[in-house]
Design a protein around this motif. Structure first.
Motif, PDB file in Angstrom:
ATOM      1  N   PHE A 310      39.782 -87.049 -31.500  1.00 43.68           N
ATOM      2  CA  PHE A 310      41.380 -86.917 -31.400  1.00 43.68           C
ATOM      3  C   PHE A 310      42.247 -86.083 -32.803  1.00 43.68           C
ATOM      4  N   ASP A 313      42.054 -82.675 -30.256  1.00 45.07           N
ATOM      5  CA  ASP A 313      42.439 -83.015 -28.720  1.00 45.07           C
ATOM      6  C   ASP A 313      42.897 -81.728 -28.276  1.00 45.07           C
ATOM      7  N   ALA A 314      43.886 -81.138 -29.207  1.00 45.63           N
ATOM      8  CA  ALA A 314      45.631 -80.540 -28.725  1.00 45.63           C
ATOM      9  C   ALA A 314      44.830 -79.077 -28.806  1.00 45.63           C
ATOM     10  N   PHE A 416      42.200 -88.637 -20.173  1.00 52.05           N
ATOM     11  CA  PHE A 416      41.167 -89.262 -21.216  1.00 52.05           C
ATOM     12  C   PHE A 416      41.715 -89.783 -21.801  1.00 52.05           C
ATOM     13  N   VAL A 417      41.539 -91.503 -21.912  1.00 49.99           N
ATOM     14  CA  VAL A 417      42.172 -92.080 -22.324  1.00 49.99           C
ATOM     15  C   VAL A 417      40.521 -93.430 -23.158  1.00 49.99           C
TER      16      VAL A 417
ATOM     17  N   ARG B  55      49.763 -94.219 -35.072  1.00 50.54           N
ATOM     18  CA  ARG B  55      49.443 -92.737 -34.983  1.00 50.54           C
ATOM     19  C   ARG B  55      49.608 -91.517 -33.837  1.00 50.54           C
ATOM     20  N   ARG B  56      49.850 -90.198 -34.168  1.00 48.81           N
ATOM     21  CA  ARG B  56      50.114 -89.417 -33.353  1.00 48.81           C
ATOM     22  C   ARG B  56      49.427 -88.513 -34.447  1.00 48.81           C
ATOM     23  N   ALA B  57      48.571 -87.532 -33.290  1.00 48.01           N
ATOM     24  CA  ALA B  57      47.741 -86.692 -33.657  1.00 48.01           C
ATOM     25  C   ALA B  57      48.355 -84.864 -34.513  1.00 48.01           C
ATOM     26  N   ARG B  58      48.354 -84.161 -35.167  1.00 46.99           N
ATOM     27  CA  ARG B  58      49.302 -82.672 -34.971  1.00 46.99           C
ATOM     28  C   ARG B  58      48.777 -81.952 -33.890  1.00 46.99           C
ATOM     29  N   PHE B  59      50.058 -81.134 -33.845  1.00 46.74           N
ATOM     30  CA  PHE B  59      50.171 -80.185 -32.907  1.00 46.74           C
ATOM     31  C   PHE B  59      50.293 -80.894 -30.859  1.00 46.74           C
ATOM     32  N   SER B  60      51.352 -81.429 -31.384  1.00 45.78           N
ATOM     33  CA  SER B  60      51.101 -82.606 -30.174  1.00 45.78           C
ATOM     34  C   SER B  60      50.168 -82.742 -29.381  1.00 45.78           C
ATOM     35  N   GLY B  61      49.509 -83.588 -30.110  1.00 40.31           N
ATOM     36  CA  GLY B  61      47.956 -84.339 -30.166  1.00 40.31           C
ATOM     37  C   GLY B  61      47.857 -86.014 -29.138  1.00 40.31           C
ATOM     38  N   PRO B  62      46.416 -86.175 -28.906  1.00 39.71           N
ATOM     39  CA  PRO B  62      47.173 -86.985 -28.386  1.00 39.71           C
ATOM     40  C   PRO B  62      47.836 -88.797 -29.772  1.00 39.71           C
ATOM     41  N   GLN B  64      47.446 -92.968 -30.752  1.00 37.09           N
ATOM     42  CA  GLN B  64      46.344 -93.833 -30.873  1.00 37.09           C
ATOM     43  C   GLN B  64      47.836 -95.183 -30.827  1.00 37.09           C
ATOM     44  N   LEU B  74      45.167 -91.756 -26.075  1.00 37.97           N
ATOM     45  CA  LEU B  74      45.639 -90.956 -24.363  1.00 37.97           C
ATOM     46  C   LEU B  74      46.586 -89.076 -25.773  1.00 37.97           C
ATOM     47  N   ARG B  75      46.584 -89.525 -24.355  1.00 37.93           N
ATOM     48  CA  ARG B  75      47.466 -87.566 -25.008  1.00 37.93           C
ATOM     49  C   ARG B  75      48.666 -87.968 -24.092  1.00 37.93           C
TER      50      ARG B  75
END
Lengths: 595, 87
Positions: A310, A313-314, A416-417, B55-62, B64, B74-75
């Motif tokens: 998580f 990934d970015a 990616f799920v 939540r969202r990950a930073r840097f436009s990551g996945p 939750q 997921l992305r």
């Protein structure tokens, strides 16, 4: 012998159950119709030996992932006498669909609702009697981790084995009905037997994630965890590795060398420096692999590895990799071998191969030894840390470049799920079994290759018998001379070329081999190197050492993990080409600039 | 505006990717196909199911998200294909 197949979605504790059933007796094996190896174990059940097969986790019987295809092909070609369906009791609402799909292909089955302990904490109640009635399949609640309900389930399994699978798994996919029907059936079964609270209580996982996945603190914590892991594995592992080495040296000097003293010198050399050293090389990896998988199992079983995916990934997605690749890449900075083995957590083959292609560029501790020695010999104490740091930058740079270049050829087919499992405590039993399985796997798969390689290099550097070992007159010297036109443009002398041939076996022996080649050791060797090489040549040699094949054990592991000789060959060839190109650009560039 | 039943009915569906952390919604359509579609179904994505963005990950990551008892990563480009109505 009757066969029991373990089936279920990922994160259901299927492997934990498998370990509980089979213990340390599990082995990997090949099966008709599929290319991947599966773990199998034999146990005594009701007076008969039965074979238990751990099939890869699957979400959907008609899914498209590699694991799902493996399961389908396995069931098609090896119909089990009994299918043990493992479902996560906390996710029963969702996982029932897989059970209903499996039910349609007429397998003889027993259903185990695992993680009963967690379901209870969530306030989920499951009436197994009612569910058994609604489905017409025996259903048991258990906790594979703690063993509750296990005895009862085992009895039911023994009983169910008396009636083997009636139907064949032919036309598997044709028999599957549409999802709508499955959904209606799911609702019918769930209505009477399962109660899930409307809102889950705020549990420990949520509280922990608020910290571990915090927008600002998440990444620093992740790097902190990685740093701690790295220190723990390699600073505990290195003394152990040295200990094993010392033990083998002692055994050699005290017992084996005197015993072989009656043999001719050349044969002694082959047996001691070739075969025995090969075995010692394999053995030196054992403590590292045990420690690595002990800690990796903690990271994985607690659920933190999914959190790493998580968080990272970015950044990693741009390189065609994911967060788990990043963890393995980082661990590769300690030792590439367990890091390569650790890529098994990635279920998509192309993602795994791309990660395995990248890991060998991690500057491992063995290479660091070479660099520390050479930097100390040729650079001022002030410049040395900068030189080492620049080599780490090259390590990351080549890894990123390789990922970017080849991600197009190894496109990640898996969507990616990912599931984010709750945090869990791994049990010591699971950890110990994991370490044992991995060591067994490594020794079983890689040792012959490693010993053969060590023997080959020994022969190269000691034949013909008339030549002084590792001198220009040996086969290795001839190869060095023959390769000289290739190495001259990157500033590497023929003596250093022979050292690179040794370095193919293990980077730990590069300095030792230089001592043999020059006939000097320690300080004297440093002085001699400083006289014969200038810093541009030395740096070029270090760049080549960094980028070309890490070691024989890494190649053996690449081969045993990818099960693909072509891929292994490609990885080795690419690293050689890249090493030469980088060294060439550096050496010629520096010379052109007047250094 | 989510308070009024009328407004809820005419409120347009938005992509899952546009939710802010803590927001709940109901899945109204899943515009995916192939392996991704199968995987989403198996993970519990179905029309009519309630879903929450955790939540969202930073840097436009996945992202939750939570469906029932399952938390899923997921992305963003996958979440764009899932249409939801805020609740």
């Amino acid at each position: 012998m009757k066969r029991i197949a373990l089936l279920g979605m990922p994160n259901t504790g299927k492997s934990t159950l498998f370990n509980r059933m089979t213990g340390a007796s599990a082995r990997v094996g090949n099966w008709p119709g599929i290319t991947v190896e599966l773990l199998t174990g034999r146990i005594l059940l009701g007076g008969d030996m039965v074979e238990i097969i751990d099939l890869p986790g699957m979400y959907d019987l008609h899914g498209f992932s590699e694991d799902e295809q493996v399961v389908r092909h396995f069931l098609h070609d090896n119909v089990p006498d009994l299918a043990l369906i493992v479902l996560n009791a906390t996710q029963i609402e969702r996982q029932l669909s897989l059970l209903l799909q499996l039910k349609q292909i007429n397998l003889n089955m027993v259903v185990l609702l695992n993680m009963a302990d967690e379901a209870k904490k969530f306030g989920i109640t499951i009436d197994t009697a009612k569910m058994t009635e609604a489905l017409g399949i025996p259903i048991f609640l258990l906790s594979a981790k703690y063993g509750a309900g296990y005895g009862e389930a085992l009895q039911a399994i023994t009983k169910a084995l008396r009636y083997t699978t009636p139907g064949m798994a032919e036309h598997l996919r044709d028999q599957l009905k549409s999802d709508n029907q499955i959904e209606a059936e799911m609702a019918r079964v769930l209505r009477h037997s399962v109660q899930v609270p409307a809102r889950l209580p705020d549990n420990l996982t949520d509280q922990l994630d608020r910290l571990m996945l915090h927008p600002w603190l998440g990444l620093p914590i992740f790097f902190g965890v990685m740093y701690f892991l790295f220190q723990a594995i390699f600073f505990l592992g290195q003394p152990l590795q040295t200990g094993v080495n010392d033990l083998f040296t002692w055994l050699r000097d005290a017992a084996i060398a005197p015993l072989l003293a009656i043999l001719p010198a050349a044969l002694q050399g082959l047996l001691l420096d070739g075969i025995y050293n090969g075995v010692a090389t394999v053995a030196a990896f054992v403590p590292l692999i045990v420690l690595f998988f002990l800690f990796m199992a903690i990271v994985e079983d607690t659920g933190y590895l999914s959190r790493a995916a998580f968080l990272m990934d970015a950044l990693m997605a741009k390189m065609g990799l994911d967060g788990r690749s990043f963890v393995m890449l980082l661990m590769g900075f300690g030792c590439n071998v367990p890091a390569l083995m650790g890529t098994r957590v990635m279920r998509s083959r192309s993602l795994r191969l791309l990660t395995m292609l990248v890991i060998p560029f991690s500057l491992c501790s063995a290479r660091l030894q070479v660099f520390v020695f050479i930097t100390a010999a040729l650079f001022s104490p002030k410049a040395a840390p900068l030189v080492l740091f620049s080599l780490y930058l090259f390590s990351f740079g080549t890894a990123i470049l390789t990922a970017l270049l080849f991600k197009g050829y190894l496109p990640n087919s898996e969507p990616f799920v990912l599931e984010l499992p709750p945090y869990r405590f791994p049990t010591p039993r699971q950890l110990v079994l994991r370490g044992w399985h991995e060591v067994y796997h490594f020794i079983h798969r890689a040792s012959k290759f490693i010993v053969a390689g060590v023997v080959m290099v020994w022969l190269l550097t000691h034949l013909p018998p008339s030549a002084a070992p590792a001198s220009a007159d040996t086969l290795a010297g001839m190869v060095g001379a023959w390769l000289h036109p290739l190495f001259k443009p990157i500033g590497i002398t023929s003596e250093l070329t022979i050292a690179l041939i040794f370095g193919f076996v293990a980077k730990e022996i590069v300095i030792g081999s230089l001592a043999v080649i020059y006939g000097l050791g320690g300080e004297a060797l440093s002085h001699s190197l400083a006289l014969q090489l200038d810093w541009v040549q030395a740096y070029s040699f270090m760049l080549f050492t960094l980028i070309y094949t890490p070691c024989l054990s890494a190649i053996a592991t690449l081969r045993s993990e990818s099960k693909d000789n072509g891929f292994t060959l490609f990885s080795v060839a690419w690293s050689l080409v890249l090493a030469w190109l980088v060294s060439f650009i550096f050496y010629q560039g520096a010379r052109w600039l007047g250094y | 505006m989510g308070e009024s039943p009328f407004l809820y009915r005419i409120m347009p569906a938005v992509a899952l990717s546009t939710l802010v952390p803590g927001e709940s919604a109901t899945i109204v359509a899943i515009h995916t196909e192939g392996p991704l579609h199968q995987r989403l179904l198996a993970m519990g994505f179905r029309t009519g199911k309630p879903i929450e963005l955790i939540r969202r990950a930073r840097f436009s990551g996945p992202l939750q998200v939570r469906i029932g008892t399952t938390d899923i990563l997921l992305r963003g480009n996958e979440a764009e294909k899932i249409m939801v109505k805020k609740t």
